[in-house]
Every structure is written in C-alpha cells, then in structure tokens.
Scaffold this motif. Structure first.
Motif, mmCIF file in Angstrom:
data_model
loop_
_atom_site.group_PDB
_atom_site.id
_atom_site.type_symbol
_atom_site.label_atom_id
_atom_site.label_comp_id
_atom_site.label_asym_id
_atom_site.label_seq_id
_atom_site.Cartn_x
_atom_site.Cartn_y
_atom_site.Cartn_z
ATOM 1 N N PHE A 130 0.834 -1.206 0.000
ATOM 2 C CA PHE A 130 0.000 0.000 0.000
ATOM 3 C C PHE A 130 0.869 1.257 0.000
ATOM 4 O O PHE A 130 1.917 1.290 0.649
ATOM 5 C CB PHE A 130 -0.911 0.020 1.227
ATOM 6 N N LEU A 131 0.420 2.267 -0.723
ATOM 7 C CA LEU A 131 1.018 3.597 -0.627
ATOM 8 C C LEU A 131 0.390 4.325 0.551
ATOM 9 O O LEU A 131 -0.781 4.100 0.873
ATOM 10 C CB LEU A 131 0.790 4.390 -1.915
ATOM 11 N N ARG A 132 1.149 5.202 1.181
ATOM 12 C CA ARG A 132 0.680 5.851 2.401
ATOM 13 C C ARG A 132 0.870 7.348 2.343
ATOM 14 O O ARG A 132 1.789 7.855 1.696
ATOM 15 C CB ARG A 132 1.428 5.294 3.621
ATOM 16 N N ALA A 133 -0.011 8.045 3.065
ATOM 17 C CA ALA A 133 0.160 9.470 3.369
ATOM 18 C C ALA A 133 0.001 9.572 4.877
ATOM 19 O O ALA A 133 -1.110 9.517 5.403
ATOM 20 C CB ALA A 133 -0.885 10.320 2.653
ATOM 21 N N GLY A 134 1.138 9.653 5.581
ATOM 22 C CA GLY A 134 1.093 9.581 7.039
ATOM 23 C C GLY A 134 0.699 8.175 7.459
ATOM 24 O O GLY A 134 1.294 7.184 7.033
ATOM 25 N N LYS A 135 -0.361 8.058 8.254
ATOM 26 C CA LYS A 135 -0.823 6.761 8.733
ATOM 27 C C LYS A 135 -1.915 6.156 7.845
ATOM 28 O O LYS A 135 -2.398 5.055 8.109
ATOM 29 C CB LYS A 135 -1.356 6.888 10.163
ATOM 30 N N HIS A 136 -2.304 6.882 6.809
ATOM 31 C CA HIS A 136 -3.425 6.441 5.976
ATOM 32 C C HIS A 136 -2.941 5.810 4.676
ATOM 33 O O HIS A 136 -1.984 6.278 4.051
ATOM 34 C CB HIS A 136 -4.342 7.626 5.662
ATOM 35 N N PHE A 137 -3.619 4.736 4.269
ATOM 36 C CA PHE A 137 -3.357 4.135 2.968
ATOM 37 C C PHE A 137 -4.038 4.983 1.894
ATOM 38 O O PHE A 137 -5.203 5.374 2.044
ATOM 39 C CB PHE A 137 -3.896 2.709 2.908
ATOM 40 N N THR A 138 -3.318 5.244 0.809
ATOM 41 C CA THR A 138 -3.874 6.086 -0.259
ATOM 42 C C THR A 138 -4.073 5.336 -1.572
ATOM 43 O O THR A 138 -4.880 5.742 -2.405
ATOM 44 C CB THR A 138 -2.967 7.299 -0.526
ATOM 45 N N ASP A 139 -3.331 4.256 -1.760
ATOM 46 C CA ASP A 139 -3.449 3.503 -3.013
ATOM 47 C C ASP A 139 -2.789 2.144 -2.836
ATOM 48 O O ASP A 139 -2.157 1.875 -1.816
ATOM 49 C CB ASP A 139 -2.785 4.269 -4.163
ATOM 50 N N ILE A 140 -2.925 1.312 -3.862
ATOM 51 C CA ILE A 140 -2.293 -0.007 -3.882
ATOM 52 C C ILE A 140 -1.208 0.001 -4.951
ATOM 53 O O ILE A 140 -1.427 0.471 -6.071
ATOM 54 C CB ILE A 140 -3.328 -1.109 -4.189
ATOM 55 N N THR A 141 -0.036 -0.489 -4.617
ATOM 56 C CA THR A 141 1.064 -0.530 -5.576
ATOM 57 C C THR A 141 0.800 -1.611 -6.620
ATOM 58 O O THR A 141 -0.015 -2.517 -6.405
ATOM 59 C CB THR A 141 2.388 -0.831 -4.866
ATOM 60 N N PRO A 142 1.498 -1.547 -7.772
ATOM 61 C CA PRO A 142 1.339 -2.620 -8.770
ATOM 62 C C PRO A 142 1.642 -4.003 -8.194
ATOM 63 O O PRO A 142 0.912 -4.969 -8.465
ATOM 64 C CB PRO A 142 2.341 -2.224 -9.858
ATOM 65 N N ALA A 143 2.709 -4.114 -7.396
ATOM 66 C CA ALA A 143 3.010 -5.394 -6.756
ATOM 67 C C ALA A 143 1.894 -5.772 -5.789
ATOM 68 O O ALA A 143 1.503 -6.946 -5.694
ATOM 69 C CB ALA A 143 4.350 -5.312 -6.014
#
Length: 324
Positions: free
Chosen positions: A49-62
């Motif tokens: 998961f991609l993160r902004a602080g403690k929050h998930f913002t997106d899912i990586t290709p992997a």
C-alpha cells in the motif's frame, strides 16, 4: 507469512483502504491490522500500500498482484471450511445472495420460504444492488450466488447458469387509450411518456434495442431500479409504465391494468452464478434447484466443468427454460 496477514490486506482492499472499517469488520484493533500489514511488507520486501502519514492512499502494482492471490487463498480457505462442515453437519451453515430488487421482491420469496422449511438452521443473507455491484460482490467472494439478468460481461469469473426467461408488460391506469387497442405497437407506445427501469436494470437493454430497431425514440421521463416505484409514478399520472411482467400482482395492483408486451420486446434470461472453483454444499445445490428446477446437481456440476462459454451454452441448448 501468516494467513491472518493475507486476510488483512484482502479486507483492507475490499474496504476502500479504510483500516478502521477493516478492523471493525474483523473484530480487531486498527493498530493491530496496520502492524501486521507492515510486517508482511517487510517480510516480502515490497510495499503493498502507498501511504500518506498513517493512511493508505493507493495499492502498488506489486500489491495488486499480491492482493489478488490473497483473495484466491481466502476463497480456498472458505472451501476447506465448507468441506469440513459438509462432513460434520450437512444441515447447518449460511448462504448469501446478491441480486436486484425485482428478484428479491417477486421471485425469491417463495423459493426462500421453501428453502427455510427444508433447512431451518441455514442462515440466509440477501444483498440488493445494481448489476455492477452484484458482480463485484461475487468477484470478491463476498456472496455465494449472484442472480442477474443484465451486464453479463461483468460476470467473467462466475459460472452463470440460465434459470428462466421473462418479458415485459405495459402498466397503465384503467381506461387509458392503450387499453382500447387490440394490439399495442411500439409506435403507439412511443407517443406517450414512459416510466421504466434505469439502464442496466431488469432487461432495459432489450427495451431500448426494440425502439432503436424501429427507428423510434422513446420518451422516457422517469427511471427507477424498483418496479414498485415505477408503478407508484404511473399511478400519479407521470406516464406509461414498462415493467417485468412478473412484477405485476393482480391482487395488489388492481388499480392498474397490465397489457402484455411480449410481442414488442425480446425475452430476457435471468441467470444464477457462483465463483468458478467454489465448493458447493448440498443445501447450495438444493437452493439452485428450488430457484430453477432444471438445475439439478448433475447439470450444475457439468456446467462448472465446462471449459468455456460455448461449452456452457451447448450444455443448455436442449434444456427448455421456464417462462415467468
């Protein structure tokens, strides 16, 4: 790598990256979910998961690939549970169905009544939604069965079995000019404002295609996903209703007249589907046969084993579908 960690990433993805909602759904703590996901990422050496602080913002290709595999693993875990339950207690369990309002309101009540009488200790869960929502629930293994008519291209991962065919009726108040015609034509229907289904619901595509073939443009003034709502607005004088014939109840709709429109529109086919590779318990086979008597266990197993859409179609070529 722990099974619990795979469940966490799968559920976070299903809950729109909302860790709090995931923790609540799994009856655990938010920090616990986040910690286990981080440990899994550290072990794998990739970020899921991609993160902004403690929050998930997106899912990586992997992460997309890993989560897809995690979903398959969760499905197989569920199959293992079902196999064990089938051999320990064949009359207990649960069954979940995703379908539209028309099926839930007009077709399924009698089926479910008979099913409950046969399996009183099996819990039933009904989810209503659009064809896209139904397909998503089935693809995510959130439900056991999807029952749908429209947008079959969305159900690629499911074994979709034809159950019955149906057509439409024109719904009008008594003494409406259409009631005086011996046979209603599309041209006559196109002269009136129409109240019908939202596109993508309950055979709407066949309706639009029929007008298109005749070079007519229908005056659709109101759309809804619910036949009961459509009938309400016909009663208010908003226009002429076009609904699935099975949604007209002579006892409850005595203030409306139903005119058969099967000569105007192609028949639609309602199907029931389940995820390919699912382990079906005995009561699940029984539910399908109650819904569509020609779907015996032998037919369902043969359909599940069919390699492609052509083989599936050939299987049902000589099986006449009932008309509702």
């Amino acid at each position: 790598m722990k099974l619990q960690q795979l469940r966490y990433i799968w559920e976070v993805a299903r809950n729109n990256l909302n860790v709090s909602a995931t923790a609540e759904r799994l009856h655990t703590s938010q920090p616990g979910v986040s910690k286990q996901i981080r440990l899994l990422e550290d072990e794998l050496g990739v970020q899921i998961f991609l993160r902004a602080g403690k929050h998930f913002t997106d899912i990586t290709p992997a992460g997309q690939q890993i989560i897809a595999l995690a979903g398959r693993i969760m499905s197989e875990v569920e199959n293992i549970k079902r196999i064990s339950q089938e051999h320990t207690d064949q009359r207990k369990g649960s069954i979940s169905i995703a379908t539209t309002h028309t099926q839930a309101r007009y077709v399924l009540p009698d089926v479910i009544r008979k099913f409950i009488a046969r399996y009183p200790e099996v819990a039933l869960h009904m989810h209503q939604g659009s064809p896209a929502q139904i397909a998503e629930l089935a693809a995510e293994h959130a439900v056991d069965f999807a029952i749908a008519t429209e947008a079959l291209e969305l159900y690629q991962g499911l074994v979709m079995l034809p159950c019955y065919r149906w057509n439409r009726s024109i719904i009008v108040p008594p003494n409406h000019p259409l009631t005086r015609l011996e046979r209603v034509s599309l041209a006559a229907l196109a002269e009136y404002p129409l109240v019908t289904y939202v596109f993508g619901f309950t055979g709407r595509s066949q309706l639009d295609e029929a007008f298109r073939r005749e070079g007519l443009v229908p005056k659709v003034v109101f759309t809804a996903t619910d036949a009961d709502v459509i009938k309400t607005y016909v009663r208010l004088g908003l226009g002429v209703g076009i609904v699935a014939s099975l949604s007209y109840d002579p006892a409850l709709d005595r203030d409306l007249v139903a005119i058969d429109a099967s000569h105007l529109f192609d028949y639609s086919v309602t199907r029931i589907g389940f995820s390919r590779g699912s382990f079906l318990r005995r009561y699940m086979y029984d539910f399908m046969e109650l819904f569509a008597p020609h779907l015996t266990r032998e037919v369902v197993d043969a359909a599940a084993a069919a390699g492609d859409a052509e083989a599936l179609e050939a299987l049902f070529q000589d099986i006449p579908l009932p008309t509702l």
